[in-house]
Write an enzyme that holds these catalytic residues in place. Structure first.
Site, PDB file in Angstrom:
ATOM      1  CD  GLU A  80      -1.392  -0.050   3.638  1.00  0.00           C
ATOM      2  OE1 GLU A  80      -2.084   0.973   3.708  1.00  0.00           O
ATOM      3  OE2 GLU A  80      -1.490  -1.002   4.424  1.00  0.00           O
ATOM      4  CB  CYS A 112      -2.456  -4.486   6.606  1.00  0.00           C
ATOM      5  SG  CYS A 112      -1.884  -2.884   7.120  1.00  0.00           S
ATOM      6  CG  HIS A 234      -2.559  -6.361  10.540  1.00  0.00           C
ATOM      7  ND1 HIS A 234      -1.338  -6.113   9.955  1.00  0.00           N
ATOM      8  CD2 HIS A 234      -3.120  -5.141  10.778  1.00  0.00           C
ATOM      9  CE1 HIS A 234      -1.179  -4.799   9.836  1.00  0.00           C
ATOM     10  NE2 HIS A 234      -2.239  -4.193  10.326  1.00  0.00           N
TER      11      HIS A 234
HETATM   12  P1  HMG Z   1      -3.764   7.158  21.381  1.00  0.00           P
HETATM   13  O1  HMG Z   1      -5.206   7.414  21.249  1.00  0.00           O
HETATM   14  O2  HMG Z   1      -2.857   8.310  21.462  1.00  0.00           O
HETATM   15  O3  HMG Z   1      -3.455   6.244  22.603  1.00  0.00           O
HETATM   16  O4  HMG Z   1      -3.276   6.219  20.200  1.00  0.00           O
HETATM   17  P2  HMG Z   1      -4.320   5.966  23.924  1.00  0.00           P
HETATM   18  O5  HMG Z   1      -4.469   7.212  24.681  1.00  0.00           O
HETATM   19  O6  HMG Z   1      -5.550   5.162  23.580  1.00  0.00           O
HETATM   20  O7  HMG Z   1      -3.271   5.028  24.664  1.00  0.00           O
HETATM   21  C1  HMG Z   1      -2.944   3.785  24.107  1.00  0.00           C
HETATM   22  C2  HMG Z   1      -2.928   2.784  25.253  1.00  0.00           C
HETATM   23  O8  HMG Z   1      -1.826   3.139  26.114  1.00  0.00           O
HETATM   24  C3  HMG Z   1      -4.170   2.797  26.137  1.00  0.00           C
HETATM   25  O9  HMG Z   1      -4.404   1.473  26.554  1.00  0.00           O
HETATM   26  C4  HMG Z   1      -3.736   3.642  27.332  1.00  0.00           C
HETATM   27  O10 HMG Z   1      -4.469   3.353  28.504  1.00  0.00           O
HETATM   28  C5  HMG Z   1      -2.294   3.234  27.450  1.00  0.00           C
HETATM   29  P3  HMG Z   1      -5.827   0.782  26.222  1.00  0.00           P
HETATM   30  O11 HMG Z   1      -6.865   1.636  26.852  1.00  0.00           O
HETATM   31  O12 HMG Z   1      -5.942   0.822  24.706  1.00  0.00           O
HETATM   32  O13 HMG Z   1      -5.679  -0.588  26.767  1.00  0.00           O
HETATM   33  N1  HMG Z   1      -1.443   4.217  28.136  1.00  0.00           N
HETATM   34  C6  HMG Z   1      -0.509   3.884  29.015  1.00  0.00           C
HETATM   35  N2  HMG Z   1      -0.107   2.693  29.516  1.00  0.00           N
HETATM   36  C7  HMG Z   1       0.902   2.706  30.429  1.00  0.00           C
HETATM   37  N3  HMG Z   1       1.510   3.846  30.879  1.00  0.00           N
HETATM   38  C8  HMG Z   1       1.125   5.042  30.411  1.00  0.00           C
HETATM   39  C9  HMG Z   1       0.075   5.105  29.439  1.00  0.00           C
HETATM   40  N4  HMG Z   1      -0.529   6.114  28.777  1.00  0.00           N
HETATM   41  C10 HMG Z   1      -1.459   5.556  27.984  1.00  0.00           C
HETATM   42  N5  HMG Z   1       1.728   6.151  30.852  1.00  0.00           N
HETATM   43  C11 HMG Z   1      -4.091   4.649  18.558  1.00  0.00           C
HETATM   44  C12 HMG Z   1      -3.705   4.860  20.006  1.00  0.00           C
HETATM   45  C13 HMG Z   1      -4.295   3.167  18.271  1.00  0.00           C
HETATM   46  C14 HMG Z   1      -5.389   5.409  18.267  1.00  0.00           C
HETATM   47  C15 HMG Z   1      -2.951   5.213  17.660  1.00  0.00           C
HETATM   48  O14 HMG Z   1      -1.766   4.537  17.904  1.00  0.00           O
HETATM   49  C16 HMG Z   1      -3.260   5.154  16.169  1.00  0.00           C
HETATM   50  O15 HMG Z   1      -4.036   5.946  15.641  1.00  0.00           O
HETATM   51  N6  HMG Z   1      -2.600   4.217  15.450  1.00  0.00           N
HETATM   52  C17 HMG Z   1      -2.779   4.071  14.000  1.00  0.00           C
HETATM   53  C18 HMG Z   1      -4.006   3.256  13.668  1.00  0.00           C
HETATM   54  C19 HMG Z   1      -3.873   1.810  14.089  1.00  0.00           C
HETATM   55  O16 HMG Z   1      -2.797   1.284  14.223  1.00  0.00           O
HETATM   56  N7  HMG Z   1      -5.030   1.111  14.218  1.00  0.00           N
HETATM   57  C20 HMG Z   1      -5.034  -0.294  14.561  1.00  0.00           C
HETATM   58  C21 HMG Z   1      -6.201  -1.051  13.934  1.00  0.00           C
HETATM   59  S1  HMG Z   1      -6.356  -0.717  12.193  1.00  0.00           S
HETATM   60  C22 HMG Z   1      -5.087  -1.685  11.469  1.00  0.00           C
HETATM   61  O17 HMG Z   1      -4.505  -2.507  12.093  1.00  0.00           O
HETATM   62  C23 HMG Z   1      -4.782  -1.421  10.014  1.00  0.00           C
HETATM   63  C24 HMG Z   1      -3.500  -0.651   9.760  1.00  0.00           C
HETATM   64  O18 HMG Z   1      -2.361  -1.472   9.927  1.00  0.00           O
HETATM   65  C25 HMG Z   1      -3.532  -0.080   8.340  1.00  0.00           C
HETATM   66  C26 HMG Z   1      -3.802  -1.017   7.169  1.00  0.00           C
HETATM   67  O19 HMG Z   1      -4.590  -1.923   7.193  1.00  0.00           O
HETATM   68  O20 HMG Z   1      -3.206  -0.720   6.125  1.00  0.00           O
HETATM   69  C27 HMG Z   1      -3.359   0.528  10.685  1.00  0.00           C
END
Ligand code: HMG
Length: 389
Positions: A80, A112, A234
């Site tokens: 991609e 992906c 994935h």
């Molecule tokens: P965010 O919103 O900044 O993070 O980004 P958050 O605030 O939700 O924190 C993440 C986790 O860390 C949470 O845990 C927090 O509690 C924890 P959860 O509630 O999820 O269990 N946390 C901490 N833990 C320990 N100590 C601390 C601390 N602070 C926070 N101090 C988000 C998260 C996934 C939204 C971001 O990384 C993102 O946008 N990523 C890109 C999209 C993505 O990867 N999506 C995954 C599914 S889609 C997919 O897999 C397809 C993809 O590969 C693309 C394709 O297919 O081509 C992306």
């Protein structure tokens, strides 16, 4: 019908990485948000003279030690991070690896998921002509906007799989479960270098797709959750797989302890934590991580695979490890490559992030930077020039 599946598997990532502690310091964020919260430690950054073609050629090169093995019928290139709207990136790889002129080449795309589509299509081709082999390569650079939640989930990598009859590593079962839904969780319009993403929504759709494709798989296959020893997901980041696997265990009303459930995916996460998301390549690099890091003999064990591509298309499929698979792995090579990478500081990260991107046919000579076998040496007259180092 002869068993068909993965005969060899090799992956590659760039020689640079940014430690997520460095990113956290710059962002004034607690590093545990990355190390614990999303379960990631380092992310690979491509050198200026590296792209999906050079990474793909590097991943596939170890599979071709003799001219006979270069006689593959088809090369399928899943990505991609396309570099051209028309020409398949695989055609450059065909030349760099000196593949047979009678080999067909095509590029596939669905976020992906595309590498899984390629593997299934490759299995079908090989089942029809069991004397042939098909090369599947997935190669991607995951890039998000700076200072967005996605930034810490960048990475890069390529994986090459040789699909054959009577494979030496994994036989792939014919039954699969699919799920497709038109959603906008993550996408990249043609005019953008970085993905647009609704991060939280994407994690929800990932889990929904897992349940849906598992249900479809369960209708097609006689296998149940307890028949599987290990699972590969994935891997956008390792915590996603952990959440997904616990979710699948719950859907199946599994009575296994959480620790046992987590252990069913643990081995598959190790390389991803060090490399970051490699999009289409991530699932199969995760599989490589599992089989190269488990010291027990996994021969005969059933492995479940969940492939997810935003947008979205998902698939659950299964396979069994073949006796003696350990003798056909590149474990030492992969681990030395990861160990030899150079850590970069934030300034260098920004330089690599802002790779020059020539427009309107201007000529750019690209200085030697990568330690890989192949490099992008120039872009001139709208043409990308690749050379072996
Ligand atoms: P965010 O919103 O900044 O993070 O980004 P958050 O605030 O939700 O924190 C993440 C986790 O860390 C949470 O845990 C927090 O509690 C924890 P959860 O509630 O999820 O269990 N946390 C901490 N833990 C320990 N100590 C601390 C601390 N602070 C926070 N101090 C988000 C998260 C996934 C939204 C971001 O990384 C993102 O946008 N990523 C890109 C999209 C993505 O990867 N999506 C995954 C599914 S889609 C997919 O897999 C397809 C993809 O590969 C693309 C394709 O297919 O081509 C992306």
């Amino acid at each position: 019908m002869l068993p068909v599946g993965i005969d060899q598997i090799s992956f590659y990532t760039s020689n640079y990485y940014l430690d997520l502690r460095t990113l956290a310091t710059e962002q004034q964020t607690d590093p545990d948000k990355y190390y614990v919260g999303i379960g990631q430690e380092k992310m690979g950054m491509a050198a200026h003279d590296e792209d999906i073609v050079t990474m793909a050629a590097n991943a596939a090169a170890p599979l071709f030690k003799d001219t006979e093995s270069k006689k593959i019928s088809t090369l399928m290139f899943a990505t991609e991070t396309g570099i051209d709207q028309s020409k398949s990136a695989g055609v450059y790889v065909h030349r760099l690896l000196d593949l047979d002129e009678n080999c067909r080449v095509v590029e596939l795309k669905q976020a992906c998921y595309s590498a899984t589509a390629a593997v299934q299509m490759a299995c079908a081709l090989v089942a029809r002509q069991p004397e042939t082999s098909v090369l599947v390569i997935a190669s991607d650079i995951a890039k998000y906007e700076l200072d967005t939640p996605g930034e810490a989930t960048q990475g890069c990598g390529a994986v090459a799989l040789l699909i054959k009859a009577n494979p030496r590593i994994l036989t792939i079962d014919p039954h699969v479960g699919n799920y497709t839904e038109d959603v906008m969780d993550f996408w990249r319009p043609n005019y953008r270098k970085t993905a647009l993403v609704d991060g939280k929504y994407s994690t929800k759709i990932y889990l929904k797709s897992l349940k849906k494709s598992w249900e479809h798989f369960s209708q097609a296959s006689s296998l149940s959750f307890s028949d599987f020893s290990y699972f590969c997901y994935h891997l956008p980041f390792s915590k996603m797989a952990q959440k997904a696997h616990r979710h699948l265990a719950k859907v199946n009303k599994s009575e296994l302890e959480t620790e046992v459930i987590d252990n069913q995916i643990q081995g598959s996460l190790l390389y991803n934590k060090l490399m970051g998301n490699s999009y289409a390549a991530a699932l199969f690099i995760g599989f490589t991580s599992l089989i190269e890091n488990k010291s027990e003999d996994l021969c005969g064990k059933k492995i479940g695979f969940f492939s997810y591509g935003s947008g979205c298309v998902a698939e659950f499929f299964s396979g069994s490890l073949v006796e003696g698979y350990q003798q056909h792995l590149f474990t030492q090579k992969h681990q030395s490559m990861l160990d030899a990478r150079e850590e970069i500081n934030y300034q260098r990260y920004l330089e690599l992030y802002n790779t020059p991107d020539p427009k309107n046919g201007e000529t750019v000579e690209i200085a030697e930077d990568t330690t890989g076998l192949f490099r992008l040496s120039a872009i001139a007259n709208h043409k990308r020039e690749y050379i072996a180092r």
